[in-house]
Scaffold this motif. Structure first.
Motif, PDB file in Angstrom:
ATOM      1  N   ASN A  64       0.815  -1.220   0.000  1.00  9.57           N
ATOM      2  CA  ASN A  64       0.000   0.000   0.000  1.00  9.57           C
ATOM      3  C   ASN A  64       0.848   1.268   0.000  1.00  9.57           C
ATOM      4  OD1 ASN A  64      -2.498  -1.230  -0.166  1.00  9.57           O
ATOM      5  ND2 ASN A  64      -2.677  -1.451   2.054  1.00  9.57           N
ATOM      6  N   GLN A  65       1.990   1.254   0.698  1.00  8.24           N
ATOM      7  CA  GLN A  65       2.843   2.447   0.754  1.00  8.24           C
ATOM      8  C   GLN A  65       3.389   2.834  -0.614  1.00  8.24           C
ATOM      9  OE1 GLN A  65       3.048  -0.210   2.652  1.00  8.24           O
ATOM     10  NE2 GLN A  65       3.482   0.282   4.782  1.00  8.24           N
ATOM     11  N   LEU A  66       3.473   1.867  -1.532  1.00  9.85           N
ATOM     12  CA  LEU A  66       4.007   2.149  -2.866  1.00  9.85           C
ATOM     13  C   LEU A  66       2.918   2.560  -3.852  1.00  9.85           C
ATOM     14  CD1 LEU A  66       6.588  -0.746  -3.221  1.00  9.85           C
ATOM     15  CD2 LEU A  66       6.994   1.601  -2.485  1.00  9.85           C
ATOM     16  N   ARG A  67       1.676   2.525  -3.426  1.00 10.89           N
ATOM     17  CA  ARG A  67       0.556   2.890  -4.307  1.00 10.89           C
ATOM     18  C   ARG A  67       0.327   4.396  -4.311  1.00 10.89           C
ATOM     19  NH1 ARG A  67      -2.088  -1.233  -6.349  1.00 10.89           N
ATOM     20  NH2 ARG A  67      -1.929  -3.236  -5.340  1.00 10.89           N
ATOM     21  N   SER A  68       1.386   5.162  -4.187  1.00 10.98           N
ATOM     22  CA  SER A  68       1.262   6.614  -4.134  1.00 10.98           C
ATOM     23  C   SER A  68       1.521   7.232  -5.498  1.00 10.98           C
ATOM     24  CB  SER A  68       2.274   7.173  -3.131  1.00 10.98           C
ATOM     25  OG  SER A  68       2.255   8.562  -3.154  1.00 10.98           O
ATOM     26  N   TYR A  69       0.647   8.145  -5.861  1.00 10.23           N
ATOM     27  CA  TYR A  69       0.820   8.891  -7.110  1.00 10.23           C
ATOM     28  C   TYR A  69       0.999  10.360  -6.762  1.00 10.23           C
ATOM     29  CZ  TYR A  69      -0.684   4.655  -9.433  1.00 10.23           C
ATOM     30  OH  TYR A  69      -0.763   3.373  -9.880  1.00 10.23           O
ATOM     31  N   GLY A  70       1.252  11.180  -7.730  1.00 11.05           N
ATOM     32  CA  GLY A  70       1.389  12.606  -7.496  1.00 11.05           C
ATOM     33  C   GLY A  70       2.784  13.031  -7.106  1.00 11.05           C
ATOM     34  N   GLY A  71       3.759  12.151  -7.227  1.00  9.07           N
ATOM     35  CA  GLY A  71       5.143  12.553  -7.026  1.00  9.07           C
ATOM     36  C   GLY A  71       5.715  12.340  -5.647  1.00  9.07           C
ATOM     37  N   ARG A  72       4.920  11.866  -4.674  1.00  8.72           N
ATOM     38  CA  ARG A  72       5.445  11.711  -3.314  1.00  8.72           C
ATOM     39  C   ARG A  72       6.653  10.792  -3.284  1.00  8.72           C
ATOM     40  NH1 ARG A  72       4.967   8.474   1.243  1.00  8.72           N
ATOM     41  NH2 ARG A  72       3.528   7.026   0.275  1.00  8.72           N
ATOM     42  N   LEU A  73       6.623   9.727  -4.063  1.00  4.84           N
ATOM     43  CA  LEU A  73       7.720   8.766  -4.032  1.00  4.84           C
ATOM     44  C   LEU A  73       8.944   9.227  -4.806  1.00  4.84           C
ATOM     45  CD1 LEU A  73       5.791   5.394  -4.299  1.00  4.84           C
ATOM     46  CD2 LEU A  73       6.646   6.552  -2.270  1.00  4.84           C
ATOM     47  N   GLY A  78       9.956  10.758   0.825  1.00  2.00           N
ATOM     48  CA  GLY A  78       8.994   9.730   0.431  1.00  2.00           C
ATOM     49  C   GLY A  78       9.669   8.403   0.152  1.00  2.00           C
ATOM     50  N   VAL A  79      10.822   8.434  -0.508  1.00  2.00           N
ATOM     51  CA  VAL A  79      11.551   7.206  -0.828  1.00  2.00           C
ATOM     52  C   VAL A  79      12.033   6.527   0.446  1.00  2.00           C
ATOM     53  CG1 VAL A  79      13.616   6.281  -1.932  1.00  2.00           C
ATOM     54  CG2 VAL A  79      12.213   7.962  -3.137  1.00  2.00           C
ATOM     55  N   ILE A  80      12.604   7.303   1.358  1.00  2.00           N
ATOM     56  CA  ILE A  80      13.107   6.737   2.608  1.00  2.00           C
ATOM     57  C   ILE A  80      11.973   6.099   3.405  1.00  2.00           C
ATOM     58  CG2 ILE A  80      14.119   7.321   4.853  1.00  2.00           C
ATOM     59  CD1 ILE A  80      15.842   9.396   3.297  1.00  2.00           C
ATOM     60  N   SER A  81      10.810   6.711   3.414  1.00  2.00           N
ATOM     61  CA  SER A  81       9.691   6.188   4.202  1.00  2.00           C
ATOM     62  C   SER A  81       9.152   4.858   3.674  1.00  2.00           C
ATOM     63  CB  SER A  81       8.561   7.223   4.280  1.00  2.00           C
ATOM     64  OG  SER A  81       7.933   7.359   3.026  1.00  2.00           O
ATOM     65  N   VAL A  82       9.365   4.562   2.401  1.00  2.00           N
ATOM     66  CA  VAL A  82       8.841   3.316   1.829  1.00  2.00           C
ATOM     67  C   VAL A  82       9.915   2.255   1.587  1.00  2.00           C
ATOM     68  CG1 VAL A  82       6.874   4.477   0.763  1.00  2.00           C
ATOM     69  CG2 VAL A  82       8.971   4.102  -0.573  1.00  2.00           C
ATOM     70  N   LEU A  83      11.158   2.523   1.979  1.00  2.00           N
ATOM     71  CA  LEU A  83      12.232   1.556   1.718  1.00  2.00           C
ATOM     72  C   LEU A  83      11.943   0.154   2.265  1.00  2.00           C
ATOM     73  CD1 LEU A  83      15.625   3.461   1.937  1.00  2.00           C
ATOM     74  CD2 LEU A  83      14.652   2.248  -0.012  1.00  2.00           C
ATOM     75  N   PRO A  84      11.436   0.013   3.493  1.00  2.00           N
ATOM     76  CA  PRO A  84      11.144  -1.356   3.959  1.00  2.00           C
ATOM     77  C   PRO A  84      10.117  -2.069   3.070  1.00  2.00           C
ATOM     78  CG  PRO A  84      11.163   0.168   5.812  1.00  2.00           C
ATOM     79  CD  PRO A  84      11.237   1.000   4.553  1.00  2.00           C
ATOM     80  N   SER A  85       9.064  -1.357   2.662  1.00  2.00           N
ATOM     81  CA  SER A  85       8.044  -1.970   1.791  1.00  2.00           C
ATOM     82  C   SER A  85       8.623  -2.301   0.421  1.00  2.00           C
ATOM     83  CB  SER A  85       6.854  -1.020   1.617  1.00  2.00           C
ATOM     84  OG  SER A  85       6.210  -0.823   2.836  1.00  2.00           O
ATOM     85  N   TYR A  89       8.838  -5.996  -1.251  1.00  2.00           N
ATOM     86  CA  TYR A  89       8.213  -6.229  -2.554  1.00  2.00           C
ATOM     87  C   TYR A  89       9.244  -6.740  -3.564  1.00  2.00           C
ATOM     88  CZ  TYR A  89       5.726  -5.265  -6.923  1.00  2.00           C
ATOM     89  OH  TYR A  89       5.151  -5.376  -8.160  1.00  2.00           O
ATOM     90  N   ARG A  90      10.416  -6.136  -3.571  1.00  2.00           N
ATOM     91  CA  ARG A  90      11.492  -6.553  -4.478  1.00  2.00           C
ATOM     92  C   ARG A  90      11.867  -8.009  -4.209  1.00  2.00           C
ATOM     93  NH1 ARG A  90      16.177  -4.712  -7.352  1.00  2.00           N
ATOM     94  NH2 ARG A  90      18.025  -5.874  -6.735  1.00  2.00           N
ATOM     95  N   ARG A  91      11.990  -8.381  -2.941  1.00  2.00           N
ATOM     96  CA  ARG A  91      12.319  -9.762  -2.581  1.00  2.00           C
ATOM     97  C   ARG A  91      11.247 -10.722  -3.109  1.00  2.00           C
ATOM     98  NH1 ARG A  91      11.432  -9.769   2.724  1.00  2.00           N
ATOM     99  NH2 ARG A  91       9.375 -10.584   2.237  1.00  2.00           N
ATOM    100  N   ASP A  92       9.963 -10.368  -2.913  1.00  2.00           N
ATOM    101  CA  ASP A  92       8.855 -11.207  -3.390  1.00  2.00           C
ATOM    102  C   ASP A  92       8.882 -11.356  -4.914  1.00  2.00           C
ATOM    103  OD1 ASP A  92       8.081 -11.385  -0.746  1.00  2.00           O
ATOM    104  OD2 ASP A  92       6.391  -9.989  -0.950  1.00  2.00           O
ATOM    105  N   LEU A  93       9.165 -10.258  -5.617  1.00  2.00           N
ATOM    106  CA  LEU A  93       9.248 -10.311  -7.083  1.00  2.00           C
ATOM    107  C   LEU A  93      10.381 -11.221  -7.550  1.00  2.00           C
ATOM    108  CD1 LEU A  93       8.656  -6.666  -8.334  1.00  2.00           C
ATOM    109  CD2 LEU A  93       7.255  -8.659  -8.829  1.00  2.00           C
ATOM    110  N   ILE A  94      11.539 -11.068  -6.944  1.00  2.00           N
ATOM    111  CA  ILE A  94      12.695 -11.877  -7.340  1.00  2.00           C
ATOM    112  C   ILE A  94      12.408 -13.355  -7.084  1.00  2.00           C
ATOM    113  CG2 ILE A  94      15.113 -12.391  -6.817  1.00  2.00           C
ATOM    114  CD1 ILE A  94      15.448  -9.312  -6.392  1.00  2.00           C
ATOM    115  N   GLN A  95      11.760 -13.681  -5.969  1.00  2.00           N
ATOM    116  CA  GLN A  95      11.373 -15.070  -5.696  1.00  2.00           C
ATOM    117  C   GLN A  95      10.417 -15.574  -6.778  1.00  2.00           C
ATOM    118  OE1 GLN A  95       9.779 -14.977  -1.716  1.00  2.00           O
ATOM    119  NE2 GLN A  95      11.799 -15.212  -0.773  1.00  2.00           N
ATOM    120  N   PHE A  96       9.470 -14.730  -7.169  1.00  2.00           N
ATOM    121  CA  PHE A  96       8.534 -15.113  -8.225  1.00  2.00           C
ATOM    122  C   PHE A  96       9.283 -15.399  -9.525  1.00  2.00           C
ATOM    123  CE2 PHE A  96       6.167 -14.084 -12.015  1.00  2.00           C
ATOM    124  CZ  PHE A  96       5.061 -14.908 -11.888  1.00  2.00           C
ATOM    125  N   PHE A  97      10.180 -14.500  -9.935  1.00  2.00           N
ATOM    126  CA  PHE A  97      10.914 -14.676 -11.194  1.00  2.00           C
ATOM    127  C   PHE A  97      11.779 -15.926 -11.178  1.00  2.00           C
ATOM    128  CE2 PHE A  97      10.506  -9.890 -11.692  1.00  2.00           C
ATOM    129  CZ  PHE A  97       9.510  -9.994 -12.637  1.00  2.00           C
TER     130      PHE A  97
END
Length: 191
Positions: A64-73, A78-85, A89-97
């Motif tokens: 949900n934290q990455l579903r931001s539009y309007g330039g916050r990220l 904004g980037v620092i606040s979503v780094l854990p998410s 997410y990156r880990r989950d994607l890499i596992q999927f691939f």
């Protein structure tokens, strides 16, 4: 050939997602090609439409934290606040691939490609469909640079799009990866 289309679309069936449905459906009609779609949200109009066309879908939920539009990220705070998410997410994607091997991965936009930049996805061909894209200014210069470095091919929507979006240096260095695909004009609509 197995092709995976990665979409970070919200799931409403608007112009871009409709083109994605048509692309996946058409690819599946080509002998020897199997196209699947990786979504960031399940239970959507997009997923229903893909399934109704016989396209296999997968979902790795977008935090949900990455579903931001309007330039916050695109701002440092904004980037620092979503780094854990983003890291999760990156880990989950890499596992999927790694669990689902495809010959070619088409990333629907920079939002789909950036989380797996430099992830070592093996010898797979990585295609960045730039879609509408953002001009290489400020933080978008860096984000576009990462996408250019990560992708093996860049699909443009119109002939001058590269000049409209990228800097002269980016064009000089990466033009060999770029090609224009007029998706809306390629084939007549058939139902």
């Amino acid at each position: 050939m197995k092709i995976l289309i990665v979409s970070a679309a919200e799931g409403r069936l608007t112009g871009g997602p409709r083109m994605l449905v048509n692309l996946a459906k058409e690819l599946n009609q080509v002998k020897g090609v199997s196209a699947q779609v990786l979504l960031t949200k399940s239970g959507t109009q997009l997923e229903s439409s893909l399934i109704s066309k016989g396209v296999e879908t997968f979902c790795v939920p977008y935090p949900n934290q990455l579903r931001s539009y309007g330039g916050r990220l695109t701002k440092l705070v904004g980037v620092i606040s979503v780094l854990p998410s983003l890291t999760s997410y990156r880990r989950d994607l890499i596992q999927f691939f790694r669990a689902n091997v495809h010959d070619c991965i088409i990333f629907g936009n920079s939002r789909a490609l950036l989380p797996v930049a430099f992830a070592g996805l093996g010898a797979r061909v990585k295609v960045w469909n730039i879609f509408l894209g953002r001009k290489s200014k400020g933080i978008w210069w860096l984000l576009n640079q990462v996408c250019l470095m990560t992708s093996d091919a860049v699909f443009l929507e119109y002939k001058k799009q590269a000049e409209d979006i990228f800097t002269k240096e980016q064009l000089t260095r990466y033009r060999f990866k770029m090609s224009t695909h007029y998706t809306a004009l390629s084939e007549p609509v058939s139902e």
